[in-house]
Motif scaffolding. Structure first.
Motif, PDB file in Angstrom:
ATOM      1  N   LEU A   1     -56.665  72.837  -3.784  1.00 41.29           N
ATOM      2  CA  LEU A   1     -57.163  73.901  -4.100  1.00 41.29           C
ATOM      3  C   LEU A   1     -58.261  73.883  -3.673  1.00 41.29           C
ATOM      4  CD1 LEU A   1     -55.023  74.943  -6.588  1.00 41.29           C
ATOM      5  CD2 LEU A   1     -54.403  75.584  -4.405  1.00 41.29           C
ATOM      6  N   ASP A   2     -59.709  72.926  -4.625  1.00 43.01           N
ATOM      7  CA  ASP A   2     -60.775  72.750  -3.687  1.00 43.01           C
ATOM      8  C   ASP A   2     -61.203  73.073  -2.399  1.00 43.01           C
ATOM      9  OD1 ASP A   2     -60.347  72.433  -6.136  1.00 43.01           O
ATOM     10  OD2 ASP A   2     -61.267  70.449  -6.606  1.00 43.01           O
ATOM     11  N   LYS A   3     -60.634  72.969  -1.593  1.00 38.79           N
ATOM     12  CA  LYS A   3     -60.636  72.429  -0.115  1.00 38.79           C
ATOM     13  C   LYS A   3     -61.242  73.600   0.399  1.00 38.79           C
ATOM     14  CE  LYS A   3     -60.020  69.215   2.648  1.00 38.79           C
ATOM     15  NZ  LYS A   3     -58.764  68.404   3.292  1.00 38.79           N
ATOM     16  N   TYR A   4     -60.188  74.709  -0.070  1.00 36.71           N
ATOM     17  CA  TYR A   4     -60.552  75.921   0.801  1.00 36.71           C
ATOM     18  C   TYR A   4     -60.323  77.323   0.015  1.00 36.71           C
ATOM     19  CZ  TYR A   4     -57.870  72.429   3.918  1.00 36.71           C
ATOM     20  OH  TYR A   4     -57.514  71.631   4.360  1.00 36.71           O
ATOM     21  N   ASP A   5     -60.800  78.483   0.765  1.00 41.90           N
ATOM     22  CA  ASP A   5     -60.867  79.349   0.073  1.00 41.90           C
ATOM     23  C   ASP A   5     -59.802  80.213   0.684  1.00 41.90           C
ATOM     24  OD1 ASP A   5     -63.761  78.866  -1.636  1.00 41.90           O
ATOM     25  OD2 ASP A   5     -63.923  79.227   0.849  1.00 41.90           O
ATOM     26  N   ILE A   6     -59.302  80.127   1.700  1.00 44.77           N
ATOM     27  CA  ILE A   6     -58.460  81.326   2.170  1.00 44.77           C
ATOM     28  C   ILE A   6     -57.506  80.135   2.999  1.00 44.77           C
ATOM     29  CG2 ILE A   6     -58.484  82.742   4.523  1.00 44.77           C
ATOM     30  CD1 ILE A   6     -61.500  83.532   3.476  1.00 44.77           C
ATOM     31  N   VAL A   7     -56.564  81.070   2.811  1.00 39.95           N
ATOM     32  CA  VAL A   7     -55.379  80.110   4.074  1.00 39.95           C
ATOM     33  C   VAL A   7     -54.736  81.518   5.251  1.00 39.95           C
ATOM     34  CG1 VAL A   7     -52.998  79.463   4.757  1.00 39.95           C
ATOM     35  CG2 VAL A   7     -54.205  79.045   2.332  1.00 39.95           C
ATOM     36  N   ALA A   8     -55.164  81.559   6.078  1.00 40.82           N
ATOM     37  CA  ALA A   8     -55.487  82.520   7.256  1.00 40.82           C
ATOM     38  C   ALA A   8     -54.142  81.631   7.938  1.00 40.82           C
ATOM     39  CB  ALA A   8     -56.366  82.851   8.563  1.00 40.82           C
ATOM     40  N   CYS A   9     -52.716  82.599   8.218  1.00 41.64           N
ATOM     41  CA  CYS A   9     -51.993  82.445   9.411  1.00 41.64           C
ATOM     42  C   CYS A   9     -52.291  83.131  10.604  1.00 41.64           C
ATOM     43  CB  CYS A   9     -50.336  82.591   8.422  1.00 41.64           C
ATOM     44  SG  CYS A   9     -50.796  82.581   6.689  1.00 41.64           S
ATOM     45  N   ALA A  10     -52.349  82.027  11.469  1.00 36.76           N
ATOM     46  CA  ALA A  10     -51.831  82.394  13.304  1.00 36.76           C
ATOM     47  C   ALA A  10     -50.697  82.658  13.323  1.00 36.76           C
ATOM     48  CB  ALA A  10     -53.055  81.754  13.980  1.00 36.76           C
ATOM     49  N   SER A  11     -49.446  83.433  13.291  1.00 36.06           N
ATOM     50  CA  SER A  11     -49.200  84.115  13.255  1.00 36.06           C
ATOM     51  C   SER A  11     -48.245  84.977  13.334  1.00 36.06           C
ATOM     52  CB  SER A  11     -48.188  82.858  12.038  1.00 36.06           C
ATOM     53  OG  SER A  11     -48.115  83.755  10.523  1.00 36.06           O
TER      54      SER A  11
ATOM     55  N   GLU B   1     -53.553  78.387 -11.097  1.00 33.32           N
ATOM     56  CA  GLU B   1     -54.146  78.217 -10.484  1.00 33.32           C
ATOM     57  C   GLU B   1     -54.212  78.239  -8.946  1.00 33.32           C
ATOM     58  OE1 GLU B   1     -56.860  77.309 -12.182  1.00 33.32           O
ATOM     59  OE2 GLU B   1     -58.062  77.050 -10.571  1.00 33.32           O
ATOM     60  N   ALA B   2     -53.707  78.839  -8.010  1.00 37.22           N
ATOM     61  CA  ALA B   2     -53.596  78.532  -6.377  1.00 37.22           C
ATOM     62  C   ALA B   2     -53.095  79.702  -6.081  1.00 37.22           C
ATOM     63  CB  ALA B   2     -52.073  77.747  -6.511  1.00 37.22           C
ATOM     64  N   PHE B   3     -52.760  80.628  -6.821  1.00 37.21           N
ATOM     65  CA  PHE B   3     -52.205  81.920  -6.810  1.00 37.21           C
ATOM     66  C   PHE B   3     -54.380  82.596  -6.618  1.00 37.21           C
ATOM     67  CE2 PHE B   3     -48.054  81.390  -6.038  1.00 37.21           C
ATOM     68  CZ  PHE B   3     -48.351  82.661  -5.279  1.00 37.21           C
ATOM     69  N   LYS B   4     -54.810  81.748  -7.530  1.00 34.18           N
ATOM     70  CA  LYS B   4     -56.033  82.329  -8.707  1.00 34.18           C
ATOM     71  C   LYS B   4     -57.831  82.240  -7.852  1.00 34.18           C
ATOM     72  CE  LYS B   4     -60.226  81.342 -11.899  1.00 34.18           C
ATOM     73  NZ  LYS B   4     -60.416  80.731 -12.937  1.00 34.18           N
ATOM     74  N   LYS B   5     -57.038  80.948  -6.934  1.00 30.96           N
ATOM     75  CA  LYS B   5     -57.845  80.202  -5.836  1.00 30.96           C
ATOM     76  C   LYS B   5     -57.701  81.180  -4.561  1.00 30.96           C
ATOM     77  CE  LYS B   5     -60.932  78.265  -4.436  1.00 30.96           C
ATOM     78  NZ  LYS B   5     -61.275  77.147  -3.876  1.00 30.96           N
ATOM     79  N   LEU B   6     -56.919  80.749  -3.738  1.00 29.86           N
ATOM     80  CA  LEU B   6     -56.706  81.243  -2.911  1.00 29.86           C
ATOM     81  C   LEU B   6     -56.356  82.341  -2.738  1.00 29.86           C
ATOM     82  CD1 LEU B   6     -54.094  77.997  -1.731  1.00 29.86           C
ATOM     83  CD2 LEU B   6     -56.670  77.973  -1.354  1.00 29.86           C
ATOM     84  N   ALA B   7     -57.056  82.719  -1.492  1.00 28.73           N
ATOM     85  CA  ALA B   7     -56.677  84.290  -0.437  1.00 28.73           C
ATOM     86  C   ALA B   7     -55.709  83.794   0.739  1.00 28.73           C
ATOM     87  CB  ALA B   7     -58.118  84.992   0.209  1.00 28.73           C
ATOM     88  N   ILE B   8     -54.868  84.393   0.639  1.00 25.59           N
ATOM     89  CA  ILE B   8     -53.937  84.371   2.128  1.00 25.59           C
ATOM     90  C   ILE B   8     -53.860  85.880   2.858  1.00 25.59           C
ATOM     91  CG2 ILE B   8     -51.281  83.383   2.511  1.00 25.59           C
ATOM     92  CD1 ILE B   8     -52.614  81.966   0.386  1.00 25.59           C
ATOM     93  N   THR B   9     -53.712  85.445   4.073  1.00 25.21           N
ATOM     94  CA  THR B   9     -53.799  86.348   5.132  1.00 25.21           C
ATOM     95  C   THR B   9     -53.723  86.157   6.101  1.00 25.21           C
ATOM     96  OG1 THR B   9     -56.386  88.187   6.051  1.00 25.21           O
ATOM     97  CG2 THR B   9     -56.416  85.442   5.809  1.00 25.21           C
ATOM     98  N   GLN B  10     -53.206  87.411   6.540  1.00 30.53           N
ATOM     99  CA  GLN B  10     -52.759  87.052   8.714  1.00 30.53           C
ATOM    100  C   GLN B  10     -53.154  86.980   9.652  1.00 30.53           C
ATOM    101  OE1 GLN B  10     -49.684  89.690   9.735  1.00 30.53           O
ATOM    102  NE2 GLN B  10     -48.284  88.322  10.714  1.00 30.53           N
ATOM    103  N   LEU B  11     -53.928  86.615   9.963  1.00 32.94           N
ATOM    104  CA  LEU B  11     -54.652  86.822  11.614  1.00 32.94           C
ATOM    105  C   LEU B  11     -53.385  87.159  12.647  1.00 32.94           C
ATOM    106  CD1 LEU B  11     -56.688  83.553  11.649  1.00 32.94           C
ATOM    107  CD2 LEU B  11     -57.112  85.971  12.264  1.00 32.94           C
ATOM    108  N   PRO B  12     -53.121  88.269  13.209  1.00 30.70           N
ATOM    109  CA  PRO B  12     -51.805  88.145  13.584  1.00 30.70           C
ATOM    110  C   PRO B  12     -51.487  88.214  15.432  1.00 30.70           C
ATOM    111  CG  PRO B  12     -53.994  90.454  14.413  1.00 30.70           C
ATOM    112  CD  PRO B  12     -53.910  89.108  13.608  1.00 30.70           C
TER     113      PRO B  12
END
Ligand SMILES: Nc1ncnc2c1ncn2[C@@H]1O[C@H](COP(=O)(O)OP(=O)(O)OP(=O)(O)O)[C@@H](O)[C@H]1O
Length: 560
Positions: free
Chosen positions: A238-248, A268-279
């Motif tokens: 969790l400390d390593k990233y701000d965003i998980v972007a799904c190229a999918s 903690e995971a849902f507090k820290k990471l933003a989940i987004t999509q790259l279409p």
């Protein structure tokens, strides 16, 4: 030497305005300045690090700069060039399209070979006009429209004399990142099979250059099998990233959210990471609804610039996985829509139109999907729904109106927020209502969703809001005549189908669906789920994502 000198011939003077950087005119060093200057400006390598385009082509550079900046202007009259090689005066580069800015002397200090070999470690020579100019130049990277896409492009700018150096860079970056923080750390999960096998190519050629040009830290992992993204999300540092972007497509965000949901430290995971999509997939509802685009380059810009928002999730329970509920961010469907999505996989080559064809065939056949349906309503009637929508839309706009967003603030998320209120093993709660069996015994469409767009030009849930503690339920009766179904289907692009009297449209916070068929399909976020009773309840505000205007894309529901 020739490269940097010729590049220096082509910087532009600019000023900061309220809405962007205004190009005043193009400037160049005088021939004498260049001739007399020491070799401090000699650079064996490209001083601007642009590996895609050599600065040796700088005579062409001014032409491309012209086209780039004029394209950025909203006002066509600003695009006229004056005098061949000059940048068009009064051209505006909006802050929204500025990816990065830094002082040119910072760029040159990166060129250690240049400093060591040419200056022998000495600093710039006092009184040297080129050196002084160099210290006042700012390299500004912009997202430049090229055909359908955005591509990163570096410009060399000198700003007015009152604000020089660090202040300009700082001001530029602050204005360009009003709602976001620059230099985020992004884990990109690429599904190489997504989008008919195009996802990896799209990511590398279109998305990655924009993320890198924006000074983001990008780590890329290809998914190798179904469920891989879920496994990765269970163990992400969790400390390593701000965003998980799904190229999918939508399948990978679904897996990531479920992987995070299964972690012991999920709060903690849902507090820290933003989940987004790259279409980059075939179904890209998350990008359509949050970034407002199917174009991966525009979505990349949104990932870099968009504010973080919180959205509700929906938690699904079925007997088969009773002890490990699954989260859904997009939709659940049974009946015509589910069959049209899942049962048309064999004509996947058709792309998204396979889905429309499936819906059309099923409606023509007047196929019905009987079930029992129990609902906990947030807004049952269409009037109640409109009130609910207006109330929450206003509330959301009020929250967003706090001018700039405080990016350091992290919304607290607690484990209690993951606990379900209702159990599928228990009786239907007293405050739930049964949906009229006359409808559910003849059900055509059952579709519940949390995001407005499910496909391009299909605004299926126009009243969806990111964080209103409920989701939309849309039902139709299979006995509805074809003459009435046709206008309903034809208004899906505008979203006005929900206004038709034959369409039942409510806001709910939970439901239980009990199919009364031997065989059909239940689909959650586009994935096939067990065909058995399904219970869903909302988990408010759990998911952090990025959305370009601080909400979902505008649907104009209030004006329908
Ligand atoms: N390397 C892989 N090989 C096969 N399947 C994979 C691989 N990586 C991911 N998947 C699976 O592919 C499915 C679809 O993923 P995704 O949504 O990204 O693609 P898509 O092209 O949009 O497909 P869909 O039409 O199902 O939405 C997911 O269920 C995911 O688990």
């Amino acid at each position: 030497m020739r490269k940097l000198k010729s590049y220096m011939h082509n910087y532009s003077r600019a000023i900061l305005t309220d809405t962007g950087v205004m190009i005043k005119d193009q400037q160049s060093l005088s021939a004498d300045d260049v001739k007399n200057s020491p070799d401090v400006f000699d650079a064996a390598s490209d001083p601007f690090g642009d590996q895609q385009e050599s600065t040796a082509r700088s005579s062409l550079e001014s032409t491309s700069l012209i086209s780039c900046v004029t394209c950025l202007s909203d006002n066509e009259s600003l695009s006229e060039t004056r005098g061949g090689r000059s940048l068009p005066a009064n051209t505006l580069i909006p802050y929204a399209k500025i990816l990065h800015a830094r002082k040119v002397c910072e760029v040159t200090t990166e060129l250690s070979s240049y400093r060591d070999d040419v200056t022998s470690g000495q600093d710039t020579v006092p009184g040297d006009p080129c050196a002084e100019l160099l210290s006042s130049l700012i390299e500004v990277t912009i997202a430049k429209p090229r055909r359908q896409d955005l591509v990163p492009k570096k410009l060399l700018l000198r700003f007015g004399t009152t604000l020089v150096g660090e202040d300009i860079v700082e001001t530029l970056m602050q204005r360009s990142y009003k709602y976001s923080r620059p230099g985020k750390s992004i884990l990109v999960l690429v599904n190489p099979h997504g989008g008919k096998g195009q996802a990896k190519k799209l990511f590398l050629s279109k998305v990655k250059p924009i993320l890198i040009a924006s000074n983001c830290d990008v780590e890329e992992v290809d998914t190798t099998h179904q469920g891989h993204a879920m496994e990765l999300a269970r163990t992400i540092e969790l400390d390593k990233y701000d965003i998980v972007a799904c190229a999918s497509g939508d399948g990978i965000p679904h897996e990531v959210l479920n992987g995070l949901f299964q972690r012991e430290d999920r709060a903690e995971a849902f507090k820290k990471l933003a989940i987004t999509q790259l279409p980059c997939g075939s179904g890209n509802a998350m990008s359509l609804s949050c970034h407002g685009t199917l174009n991966p380059t525009y979505a990349a810009l949104s990932v870099v610039k968009a504010p973080e928002i919180r959205i509700d999730l929906m938690c699904c329970t079925q007997e088969s996985y009773k002890n490990q509920p699954r989260v859904s961010f997009l939709s659940q469907t049974y009946g015509i829509i589910a069959e049209s999505d899942i049962n048309t996989e064999f004509i996947r080559w058709m792309g998204p139109s396979r889905f429309e064809l499936g819906v059309f065939v099923n409606i023509l056949q007047r196929k019905k999907y009987p079930c029992e349906l129990y609902v906990k309503y947030s807004a049952k009637t269409k009037n109640e729904l409109r009130d609910h929508y207006n109330f929450h839309k206003k509330k959301q706009e009020g929250n967003a109106s706090g001018s700039t967003i405080d990016n350091t603030r992290q919304e607290e998320i607690e484990e209690a927020q993951f606990q379900l209120k209702y159990s599928i093993s228990e009786e239907i709660p007293e405050d739930w209502e049964v949906v009229d069996p006359a409808v559910t015994n003849n059900l055509g469409i059952f579709y519940s969703g949390k995001m407005p767009y499910i496909a391009p030009n299909t605004k299926f849930f126009p009243a969806a809001l990111p964080c209103d503690g409920s989701f939309d339920l849309v039902l139709t009766d299979a006995r509805t005549s074809l003459t009435r179904m046709a206008p309903i289907l034809l208004s899906l692009d505008k979203g006005s189908h929900v206004l038709q009297p034959e369409v039942i449209h409510s806001k709910v916070s939970a439901y239980r669906l009990i199919p009364k068929m031997e065989n059909s399909v239940i689909s959650v976020d586009g994935e096939k789920f067990p065909f058995e009773p399904l219970q869903v309840e909302v988990l408010p505000g759990l998911c952090k994502t990025l959305s370009y205007n601080g909400s979902y894309v505008e649907t104009d529901f209030e004006n329908m």
